[in-house]
Design an enzyme around this catalytic site. Structure first.
Site, PDB file in Angstrom:
ATOM      1  N   TYR A  17       2.401  15.438  -7.920  1.00 41.10           N
ATOM      2  CA  TYR A  17       3.038  14.927  -9.136  1.00 41.10           C
ATOM      3  C   TYR A  17       3.667  15.818 -10.053  1.00 41.10           C
ATOM      4  O   TYR A  17       4.498  15.250 -10.621  1.00 41.10           O
ATOM      5  CB  TYR A  17       1.768  14.186 -10.043  1.00 41.10           C
ATOM      6  N   TYR A  28       3.292  10.223 -12.010  1.00 48.59           N
ATOM      7  CA  TYR A  28       2.662   9.337 -10.935  1.00 48.59           C
ATOM      8  C   TYR A  28       2.105   8.128 -11.636  1.00 48.59           C
ATOM      9  O   TYR A  28       2.476   6.826 -11.507  1.00 48.59           O
ATOM     10  CB  TYR A  28       1.638   9.902 -10.120  1.00 48.59           C
ATOM     11  N   ARG A  62      -6.336  15.678  -1.121  1.00 46.55           N
ATOM     12  CA  ARG A  62      -7.134  15.376  -2.443  1.00 46.55           C
ATOM     13  C   ARG A  62      -8.523  16.008  -2.186  1.00 46.55           C
ATOM     14  O   ARG A  62      -8.875  16.481  -1.246  1.00 46.55           O
ATOM     15  CB  ARG A  62      -7.224  13.896  -2.678  1.00 46.55           C
ATOM     16  N   TYR A 108      -2.418  23.915  -9.015  1.00 55.28           N
ATOM     17  CA  TYR A 108      -1.721  23.069  -8.862  1.00 55.28           C
ATOM     18  C   TYR A 108      -0.102  23.507  -9.075  1.00 55.28           C
ATOM     19  O   TYR A 108       0.693  22.718  -9.209  1.00 55.28           O
ATOM     20  CB  TYR A 108      -1.939  21.990  -9.596  1.00 55.28           C
ATOM     21  N   LEU A 165       0.781  -1.045  -0.137  1.00 59.12           N
ATOM     22  CA  LEU A 165       0.116   0.152  -0.138  1.00 59.12           C
ATOM     23  C   LEU A 165       0.845   1.354  -0.061  1.00 59.12           C
ATOM     24  O   LEU A 165       0.404   2.450  -0.078  1.00 59.12           O
ATOM     25  CB  LEU A 165      -1.026  -0.016   1.165  1.00 59.12           C
ATOM     26  N   ASP A 180      -5.587  16.609 -16.100  1.00 59.00           N
ATOM     27  CA  ASP A 180      -6.502  15.799 -15.376  1.00 59.00           C
ATOM     28  C   ASP A 180      -6.833  14.649 -16.174  1.00 59.00           C
ATOM     29  O   ASP A 180      -7.016  14.633 -17.567  1.00 59.00           O
ATOM     30  CB  ASP A 180      -7.545  16.845 -15.047  1.00 59.00           C
TER      31      ASP A 180
END
Ligand code: UGA
Length: 364
Positions: A85, A163, A211, A308, A76, A314
């Site tokens: 990222y 990522y 997030r 960002y 994980l 996106d």
């Protein structure tokens, strides 16, 4: 059952430990330097906790000793926060590829079953998003199928994809180890797991941009506008962490069904645009607090670059095909978006809101 879990102290790990330790006969060797989310388990004799990342010669040796005795290894450990990222691509590539590489090698060497948590981001953007009119009238151009959907990412300077690309390469490495050494594997591609303990609240228990759920929650609790990146027209499907944990248990219970498979784990019924998510969250927060003023909580737009920084691109839509999880694991998600938001937002409210001073009052 003896499990090795790398990254056991995060959001998913904390819920997984809650579930595993409700059952009999499960022992876990866990690795994580962060333990705040698993404080309930720190004195559990069934948890052998190593407060470290698996990223150095010393930890690899200890990790390998544990893997020798394990029935399965669950990875994980990851950096999975989009705000990093494009701003910290080196750390992102290291954590999601180079640090996982030795974990996979160790599993291959001992022929151990590796259950690796990847991401729906390996799919990148949908084919539909590249068409001139950007329409979603043909599911073949946007539905995400583990075996057939191409994995499409933008150009190198759009570092958002650092990522997804690292995650995709480690998936390919895992698959290659299976192919050449016979190492059993399962790859899980989560599609926006939501639940209590997800991420952090900036200025409280973390810094930076979490997030979307924690961003909107922070905005509500701080009485600041919720910010929609590029108008909030991107779409996500949300699955409750409890449904997701049921899927992991279904895999552990039926290794014959779960081994050597890639699974999307998501909820097709819980699709929203980010704007709809913001609106739902303010309605839910008005209910939770009993304060109708939140129904009018301000929602504002910002550009991706403002929010960002440069290099953000996106994923447009994430509609998973879940046939494989249904037929092999006999699993389907059950929990609605509304229930998921009520549970999660109530958790955040109980844990943080009372300590948060209102910066300005919102008027109804
Ligand atoms: C992230 C991770 O990159 C994935 O690895 C992971 O699988 C996924 O979350 C997940 O939770 O499963 P993403 O959904 O893009 O992917 O991350 P969020 O930060 O939750 O962003 C969702 C959307 O909300 C994006 O369109 C983002 O631009 C937007 N957003 C985010 C806002 O409009 N406002 C905000 O304040 C924050």
């Amino acid at each position: 059952m003896r499990l090795v879990i790398a990254g056991c102290g995060g959001f998913i790990g904390s819920h997984l430990l809650d579930d595993l330790f409700r059952r009999e006969g499960i022992d876990v060797d866990g690795w994580d330097p962060e333990t705040d989310k698993i404080s309930d388990h720190l004195f559990n004799p069934h948890l052998n906790l190593h407060r470290a990342l698996v990223d150095s010669k010393e930890t690899w040796k200890e990790f390998e000793d544990a893997v020798r005795h394990a029935d399965a290894v669950i990875n994980l450990a990851a950096i999975c926060n989009p705000s990093q990222y494009n701003t910290k691509p080196l750390a992102v590539i290291k954590a999601n590829f180079f640090d996982v590489y030795p974990v996979v090698e160790i599993c291959a060497r001992h022929h151990k079953w590796l259950i690796h948590f990847s991401t729906s981001e390996v799919y990148g953007r949908t084919l539909a998003s590249y068409l001139p009119d950007n329409r979603y009238d043909n599911p073949d151009l946007f539905e995400l199928d583990e075996a057939t959907t191409p994995l499409i990412m933008g150009p190198i300077q759009n570092q958002r994809w650092s990522y997804a690309c690292a995650k995709q390469l480690i998936e390919r490495f895992i698959f290659a180890c299976h192919y050449e050494t016979g190492m059993p594997f399962t790859i899980v591609r989560p599609l926006n797991f939501f639940g209590p303990k997800m991420d952090f609240i900036p200025g409280r228990d973390g810094d930076g941009v979490p997030r979307v759920l924690a961003c909107f929650m922070t905005a509500l609790m701080n009485r600041e506008p919720m910010l929609l990146v590029d108008g909030g027209n991107r779409m996500r499907t949300v699955v409750s962490i409890h449904d997701a944990i049921r899927a992991i248990w279904a895999m552990l219970e039926r290794p014959d069904r779960a081994m050597n498979q890639v699974f999307n784990i998501g909820n097709r019924d819980n699709e929203v645009t980010i704007r709809e998510l913001a609106e739902l969250m303010r309605d839910t927060y008005a209910e939770i607090t009993g304060n109708a003023a939140f129904l009018q909580h301000p929602i504002e737009s910002v550009t991706a670059e403002e929010f960002y920084g440069p290099g953000y691109e996106d994923c447009d839509r994430r509609m998973p095909n879940l046939d494989r999880a249904r037929t092999l694991l006999d699993w389907a998600p059950r929990i609605s978006l509304r229930e998921t938001l009520v549970e999660t937002m109530q958790f955040y409210h109980d844990h943080y809101a009372t300590e948060t001073p209102a910066r300005s009052e919102v008027t109804a």
